[in-house]
Design an enzyme around this catalytic site. Structure first.
Site, PDB file in Angstrom:
ATOM      1  N   ARG A 118       0.821  -1.229   0.000  1.00  0.00           N
ATOM      2  CA  ARG A 118       0.000   0.000   0.000  1.00  0.00           C
ATOM      3  C   ARG A 118       0.847   1.268   0.000  1.00  0.00           C
ATOM      4  NH1 ARG A 118      -3.295  -2.769   3.776  1.00  0.00           N
ATOM      5  NH2 ARG A 118      -4.984  -3.807   2.690  1.00  0.00           N
ATOM      6  N   LYS A 140       1.171  11.500 -11.079  1.00  0.00           N
ATOM      7  CA  LYS A 140       0.311  10.592 -11.854  1.00  0.00           C
ATOM      8  C   LYS A 140       1.139   9.376 -12.212  1.00  0.00           C
ATOM      9  CE  LYS A 140      -3.073  13.639 -14.016  1.00  0.00           C
ATOM     10  NZ  LYS A 140      -3.583  14.204 -15.294  1.00  0.00           N
ATOM     11  N   GLU A 182       5.814  19.403 -24.888  1.00  0.00           N
ATOM     12  CA  GLU A 182       5.289  19.675 -23.534  1.00  0.00           C
ATOM     13  C   GLU A 182       5.830  21.011 -23.017  1.00  0.00           C
ATOM     14  OE1 GLU A 182       2.941  17.867 -22.245  1.00  0.00           O
ATOM     15  OE2 GLU A 182       3.225  15.759 -22.778  1.00  0.00           O
ATOM     16  N   LYS A 224       4.409  23.481 -13.657  1.00  0.00           N
ATOM     17  CA  LYS A 224       3.673  22.260 -13.297  1.00  0.00           C
ATOM     18  C   LYS A 224       3.512  22.159 -11.783  1.00  0.00           C
ATOM     19  CE  LYS A 224       2.655  17.546 -14.068  1.00  0.00           C
ATOM     20  NZ  LYS A 224       2.732  16.349 -14.868  1.00  0.00           N
ATOM     21  N   GLU A 234      -6.665  16.772  -9.858  1.00  0.00           N
ATOM     22  CA  GLU A 234      -7.370  17.205 -11.071  1.00  0.00           C
ATOM     23  C   GLU A 234      -8.874  17.348 -10.876  1.00  0.00           C
ATOM     24  OE1 GLU A 234      -5.484  15.806 -14.713  1.00  0.00           O
ATOM     25  OE2 GLU A 234      -7.451  15.750 -15.646  1.00  0.00           O
ATOM     26  N   ARG A 238      -5.978  21.508 -12.789  1.00  0.00           N
ATOM     27  CA  ARG A 238      -4.907  20.649 -13.321  1.00  0.00           C
ATOM     28  C   ARG A 238      -5.178  20.203 -14.753  1.00  0.00           C
ATOM     29  NH1 ARG A 238      -1.283  15.913 -10.407  1.00  0.00           N
ATOM     30  NH2 ARG A 238      -0.184  15.328 -12.300  1.00  0.00           N
ATOM     31  N   ASN A 242      -3.426  19.337 -19.701  1.00  0.00           N
ATOM     32  CA  ASN A 242      -3.773  18.439 -20.807  1.00  0.00           C
ATOM     33  C   ASN A 242      -4.133  19.204 -22.073  1.00  0.00           C
ATOM     34  OD1 ASN A 242      -3.423  15.858 -19.752  1.00  0.00           O
ATOM     35  ND2 ASN A 242      -5.287  16.076 -18.542  1.00  0.00           N
ATOM     36  N   HIS A 245      -4.446  17.518 -25.439  1.00  0.00           N
ATOM     37  CA  HIS A 245      -4.329  16.075 -25.222  1.00  0.00           C
ATOM     38  C   HIS A 245      -5.582  15.308 -25.646  1.00  0.00           C
ATOM     39  CE1 HIS A 245      -0.702  17.221 -23.182  1.00  0.00           C
ATOM     40  NE2 HIS A 245      -0.500  16.062 -22.618  1.00  0.00           N
ATOM     41  N   HIS A 249      -4.545  12.358 -27.665  1.00  0.00           N
ATOM     42  CA  HIS A 249      -4.776  10.966 -27.253  1.00  0.00           C
ATOM     43  C   HIS A 249      -5.595  10.222 -28.318  1.00  0.00           C
ATOM     44  CE1 HIS A 249      -4.055  11.877 -22.697  1.00  0.00           C
ATOM     45  NE2 HIS A 249      -2.943  11.553 -23.320  1.00  0.00           N
ATOM     46  N   HIS A 262       4.125  10.438 -28.197  1.00  0.00           N
ATOM     47  CA  HIS A 262       3.123  11.216 -27.453  1.00  0.00           C
ATOM     48  C   HIS A 262       3.277  12.728 -27.738  1.00  0.00           C
ATOM     49  CE1 HIS A 262       0.566  12.461 -24.108  1.00  0.00           C
ATOM     50  NE2 HIS A 262       1.566  13.188 -23.630  1.00  0.00           N
TER      51      HIS A 262
HETATM   52  P1  NAD Z   1       9.880   6.647 -22.890  1.00  0.00           P
HETATM   53  O1  NAD Z   1       9.926   6.462 -21.449  1.00  0.00           O
HETATM   54  O2  NAD Z   1       9.406   5.527 -23.733  1.00  0.00           O
HETATM   55  O3  NAD Z   1      11.335   7.093 -23.386  1.00  0.00           O
HETATM   56  C1  NAD Z   1      11.545   7.305 -24.765  1.00  0.00           C
HETATM   57  C2  NAD Z   1      12.742   6.484 -25.281  1.00  0.00           C
HETATM   58  O4  NAD Z   1      13.949   7.110 -24.837  1.00  0.00           O
HETATM   59  C3  NAD Z   1      12.792   5.065 -24.755  1.00  0.00           C
HETATM   60  O5  NAD Z   1      13.265   4.219 -25.783  1.00  0.00           O
HETATM   61  C4  NAD Z   1      13.817   5.153 -23.618  1.00  0.00           C
HETATM   62  O6  NAD Z   1      14.464   3.922 -23.361  1.00  0.00           O
HETATM   63  C5  NAD Z   1      14.780   6.142 -24.190  1.00  0.00           C
HETATM   64  N1  NAD Z   1      15.556   6.917 -23.236  1.00  0.00           N
HETATM   65  C6  NAD Z   1      15.211   7.345 -21.997  1.00  0.00           C
HETATM   66  N2  NAD Z   1      16.148   8.165 -21.516  1.00  0.00           N
HETATM   67  C7  NAD Z   1      17.111   8.241 -22.456  1.00  0.00           C
HETATM   68  C8  NAD Z   1      18.318   8.957 -22.538  1.00  0.00           C
HETATM   69  N3  NAD Z   1      18.713   9.799 -21.574  1.00  0.00           N
HETATM   70  N4  NAD Z   1      19.080   8.821 -23.653  1.00  0.00           N
HETATM   71  C9  NAD Z   1      18.679   8.004 -24.668  1.00  0.00           C
HETATM   72  N5  NAD Z   1      17.525   7.335 -24.655  1.00  0.00           N
HETATM   73  C10 NAD Z   1      16.750   7.456 -23.547  1.00  0.00           C
HETATM   74  O7  NAD Z   1       8.985   7.920 -23.298  1.00  0.00           O
HETATM   75  P2  NAD Z   1       8.815   9.363 -22.645  1.00  0.00           P
HETATM   76  O8  NAD Z   1       8.536  10.268 -23.780  1.00  0.00           O
HETATM   77  O9  NAD Z   1       9.891   9.688 -21.698  1.00  0.00           O
HETATM   78  O10 NAD Z   1       7.482   9.185 -21.779  1.00  0.00           O
HETATM   79  C11 NAD Z   1       6.255   8.850 -22.385  1.00  0.00           C
HETATM   80  C12 NAD Z   1       5.356   8.245 -21.351  1.00  0.00           C
HETATM   81  O11 NAD Z   1       5.124   9.218 -20.330  1.00  0.00           O
HETATM   82  C13 NAD Z   1       3.999   7.835 -21.860  1.00  0.00           C
HETATM   83  O12 NAD Z   1       3.688   6.555 -21.370  1.00  0.00           O
HETATM   84  C14 NAD Z   1       3.044   8.866 -21.268  1.00  0.00           C
HETATM   85  O13 NAD Z   1       1.760   8.351 -21.032  1.00  0.00           O
HETATM   86  C15 NAD Z   1       3.740   9.196 -19.997  1.00  0.00           C
HETATM   87  N6  NAD Z   1       3.399  10.525 -19.438  1.00  0.00           N
HETATM   88  C16 NAD Z   1       3.046  10.570 -18.149  1.00  0.00           C
HETATM   89  C17 NAD Z   1       2.748  11.781 -17.564  1.00  0.00           C
HETATM   90  C18 NAD Z   1       2.432  11.846 -16.110  1.00  0.00           C
HETATM   91  O14 NAD Z   1       2.025  12.916 -15.630  1.00  0.00           O
HETATM   92  N7  NAD Z   1       2.629  10.789 -15.366  1.00  0.00           N
HETATM   93  C19 NAD Z   1       2.819  12.963 -18.326  1.00  0.00           C
HETATM   94  C20 NAD Z   1       3.194  12.870 -19.653  1.00  0.00           C
HETATM   95  C21 NAD Z   1       3.489  11.634 -20.221  1.00  0.00           C
HETATM   96  N1  GLY Z   2       0.557  15.467 -17.695  1.00  0.00           N
HETATM   97  C1  GLY Z   2      -0.645  15.983 -17.163  1.00  0.00           C
HETATM   98  C2  GLY Z   2      -0.690  15.977 -15.673  1.00  0.00           C
HETATM   99  O1  GLY Z   2       0.261  15.623 -15.017  1.00  0.00           O
HETATM  100  O2  GLY Z   2      -1.688  16.335 -15.116  1.00  0.00           O
END
Ligand code: NAD
Ligand code: GLY
Length: 359
Positions: A118, A140, A182, A224, A234, A238, A242, A245, A249, A262
């Protein structure tokens, strides 16, 4: 090093931004409670950065779990692998999970930390631009389901975030640009001066000037952190994070989460939301052109994929998490730097924007 605080009373936490932070001795120590530390990462990131991180964890009992690289692995199977690993390590509530990687690893590891016993201590070490400016901040966490993206998850804040600017130098140009979508978003929703600054500094950002990179990560995290501090779960404000988005999405779902990153999908989505804001009289044509030009300057798409139909876009938009009683709520702009959430727009105008974008 710059420090920004996400203000959430007793769950407040710092975001550290700077160079050489991954291997900075003692930086993580105040945020690690027990003896056991589990690093969640993937092979790509581990090959590049695991040694640096481990060099500051020599006093702890460290275990590592590597997940396959890719959005398609942000799922319940990977979640179970992380939880199985944590339980095999006999973690307790003082143990710490560290996410080392992009948004996929951060979201997945955060959800495992939120669920195991938990809730065990959690640290975010984002290594992509997108993760440093967005996904690692705000709590998130979650995984995808076959019915849609991020449909399973929890709000679970980390105890700190460490954004080492040095890790941005190994990103592909395409991944870097996806993160810039972003960054531009923050200018659009909340800071017109930052938008102007991004326009004026496009070339030096693209050539990875370290001061400029530190500034874009810090300013994005400040915006942020401010929004999350006011509306953690949210219930209102918040949602402006998005921007674009709902369209973005829908694009990601239409292409089956393949071929479009993305950041690319939300770039086209933010242009559609800006088109609607302009059609409602809030944005001038000149400002609309500035928005499109800035996305294009970072090689980001400003149109949805030609393979998509207007009917498909409208159907997929209904799945957005902001939709209530089949009413799609959108984020719109009053001006560059001023966003609001609204269900009060003309459906005919929205139809027109969608049809034009997909014609
Ligand atoms: P990702 O985590 O897939 O990373 C992109 C690629 O870069 C991957 O192949 C990874 O292995 C590689 N990588 C990572 N760091 C590296 C580095 N320093 N050098 C070289 N390669 C590297 O994608 P992302 O764009 O980082 O994240 C996308 C994800 O984030 C999605 O799943 C999305 O839903 C999520 N997201 C979450 C939130 C949130 O608030 N939690 C907000 C926006 C996006
Ligand atoms: N990426 C949108 C949020 O964190 O609310």
């Amino acid at each position: 090093m710059k420090e920004i605080t996400v203000q959430l009373d007793e769950r407040s936490y710092p975001i550290f931004i700077g160079q050489g932070l991954l291997q900075q001795a003692g930086l993580l120590k105040p945020y690690i409670s027990g003896q056991k530390v589990c690093i969640v990462s993937n092979q790509t990131v581990a090959d590049l950065y695991l040694d640096r991180l481990q060099s500051q964890l020599t006093d702890y009992q460290v275990s590592i779990v590597l997940i396959e690289d890719g959005e398609q692995y942000k799922n319940m199977d990977s979640f179970n692998r992380v939880v199985d690993h944590l339980l095999e390590q006999n973690v307790d509530r003082k143990s710490t999970v560290i996410a080392l990687g992009g948004g996929v690893i951060g979201d997945l590891a955060g959800y495992a930390a939120a669920s195991c016993l938990r809730g065990i201590n959690f640290i975010q070490i984002p290594t992509t631009l997108l993760a440093q400016v967005d996904s690692s901040v705000g709590g998130k966490t979650g995984v995808n389901h076959s019915q849609g993206k991020n449909l399973i998850g929890a709000f679970y804040q980390p105890s700190c975030v460490v954004a080492d600017i040095d890790s941005l130098f190994s990103l592909s140009q395409r991944e870097f640009s996806a993160g810039m979508a972003e960054v531009i978003k923050y200018g659009l929703i909340s800071d017109a001066d930052f938008f102007d600054w991004l326009e004026a500094n496009t070339d030096s950002i693209k050539s990875l000037d370290k001061q400029k990179l530190a500034h874009i990560v810090a300013r994005s995290c400040e915006i942020k952190a401010d929004v999350v501090s006011q509306d953690e779960k949210e219930s209102g404000l918040r949602a402006i994070l998005n921007y674009g988005h709902t369209f973005g999405h829908a694009i990601e779902a239409a292409v089956g989460y393949q071929g479009w990153l993305h950041g690319e999908a939300i770039s086209a989505g933010m242009v559609m939301a800006s088109n609607l804001s302009a059609a409602m009289g809030a944005l001038t044509e000149q400002n609309l052109d500035r928005i499109k030009n800035l996305f294009q300057a970072f090689a980001l798409p400003i149109h949805p994929p030609a393979s998509m139909s207007a009917a498909q876009m409208k159907a997929l938009m209904l799945h957005d998490k902001k939709t209530i009683d089949a009413q799609v709520r959108l984020i719109l702009l009053r001006a560059i730097g001023d966003a609001y959430v609204s269900a009060d727009y003309s459906p005919q105008l929205l139809d027109k924007i969608i049809t034009e974008a997909l014609s």
